[in-house]
Scaffold this active site. Structure first.
Site, short mmCIF file in Angstrom:
data_model
loop_
_atom_site.label_atom_id
_atom_site.label_comp_id
_atom_site.label_asym_id
_atom_site.label_seq_id
_atom_site.Cartn_x
_atom_site.Cartn_y
_atom_site.Cartn_z
N ASN A 101 -10.88 -40.01 -29.29
CA ASN A 101 -9.71 -40.17 -28.42
C ASN A 101 -8.59 -39.28 -28.97
OD1 ASN A 101 -7.49 -41.02 -26.99
ND2 ASN A 101 -7.49 -43.12 -27.80
N GLU A 145 -10.85 -52.80 -30.54
CA GLU A 145 -9.86 -52.10 -31.37
C GLU A 145 -8.73 -53.05 -31.74
OE1 GLU A 145 -10.00 -47.57 -30.66
OE2 GLU A 145 -8.75 -48.43 -29.10
N GLY A 155 -4.27 -46.45 -36.05
CA GLY A 155 -3.33 -45.48 -36.58
C GLY A 155 -2.56 -45.96 -37.81
N GLU A 212 -2.52 -48.78 -26.48
CA GLU A 212 -1.27 -48.04 -26.25
C GLU A 212 -0.89 -48.08 -24.77
OE1 GLU A 212 -2.57 -44.50 -28.30
OE2 GLU A 212 -2.57 -45.68 -30.14
N LYS A 223 -5.78 -38.60 -27.81
CA LYS A 223 -4.42 -39.07 -27.47
C LYS A 223 -3.57 -37.88 -27.00
CE LYS A 223 -5.12 -42.97 -30.48
NZ LYS A 223 -4.56 -44.03 -31.30
N SER A 240 -8.62 -46.85 -37.23
CA SER A 240 -8.69 -46.20 -38.54
C SER A 240 -10.12 -45.97 -39.04
CB SER A 240 -7.86 -46.97 -39.57
OG SER A 240 -6.49 -46.99 -39.18
N HIS A 274 -6.70 -49.05 -23.17
CA HIS A 274 -6.34 -48.80 -24.58
C HIS A 274 -5.07 -49.57 -24.92
CE1 HIS A 274 -5.03 -46.77 -28.21
NE2 HIS A 274 -6.28 -46.42 -28.37
#
Ligand code: PGA
Length: 251
Positions: free
Chosen positions: A9, A168, A174, A98, A11, A214, A96
């Site tokens: 991904n 996730e 991250g 985010e 991003k 991560s 996701h």
């Protein structure tokens, strides 16, 4: 035996020439490797068309990071499923964390997107995961259960066989903090059990459940050796060809 699936991904990273560069390095870096898993890259929208041309003869498949659930029309700034399909995408990441936290996507919106993707022959990578606060309050399984039951509402058994679920944990994305292999495995096993109760044993056993948060070359092998971890959705470590290839090799 489920085949492992490693997806990158990207991003909001990599302009056109950076995308060309990364894809060329991935193609040449993998050309001498025996790859036993499926590999997907998900560049930003602006690089999809070029990525599709570059990936034509490679084993790497193309995915997008998001889409809207309407077919077409007055939805300024949005991209439709058929546009993605037309650009050569086979996969699309949906839900996701985010998108959920920064852009306010609800389980209901994500459910509409999953349905639309499937109607358009795009394979969804459907993301779920709890926040740190939710984990500390010991409601992880409740959150995952809600995200999955709402996200998969009115999805048929035939459609379910086309979906990848990515677990996730939000606190691991991250942050450099990975879930321990056991923490991840516990949730993966819970997800598989849930899908079994919603669909069938056969569908649950065939379901690919990726871990994301991560994932790095040095932790990939242990995570991927867990019974219910069938792949990885990789953010930071997929932006460098060397580390993404190491993770692919670990699978
Ligand atoms: P990360 O991102 O690997 O940088 O933690 C994973 C993701 O958000 O899919």
């Amino acid at each position: 035996m489920r085949k492992k699936v490693i997806a990158g991904n990207w991003k909001m990273n990599n302009d056109l020439s950076e995308s060309q560069n990364l894809i060329s390095k991935l193609i040449s870096g993998l050309s001498n490797e025996k790859v036993n898993c499926d590999v997907i890259v998900c560049p930003p929208f602006t690089s999809l068309s070029e990525a599709n041309s570059l990936l034509k003869k490679s084993i790497i498949k193309l995915g997008a990071q998001n889409m809207y659930f309407e077919e077409s029309g007055a939805f300024t700034g949005e991209i439709s499923a058929s546009m993605l399909k037309n650009t050569g995408c086979e996969y699309v990441i949906l839900g996701h964390s985010e998108r959920r936290t920064i852009f306010g996507e609800t389980d209901q919106v994500i459910n509409k997107k999953i349905k639309k993707a499937l109607q358009s022959n795009l394979l969804p990578i459907f993301c779920v995961g709890e926040s740190l606060q939710e984990r500390e309050s010991e409601v992880t399984n409740d959150i995952i259960k809600r995200q999955i039951t709402e996200g998969l509402k009115n999805i048929s058994s035939a459609e379910m066989q086309k979906i990848i679920i990515a677990y996730e944990p939000v606190w691991a994305i991250g942050t450099g903090k990975t879930a321990s292999p056991q923490q991840a495995e516990d949730v993966h096993a819970f997800i598989r059990g849930l899908v079994k109760s919603l669909y069938s044993n056969e569908i649950a056993e065939g379901l690919v459940i990726q871990y994301g948060g991560s994932v790095k070359p040095d932790n990939a092998k242990e995570l991927l050796s867990q019974k219910d971890i069938d792949g990885a959705l990789v953010g930071g470590a997929c932006l460098k060809s060397e580390s993404f290839i190491e993770i692919i090799k670990a699978a």
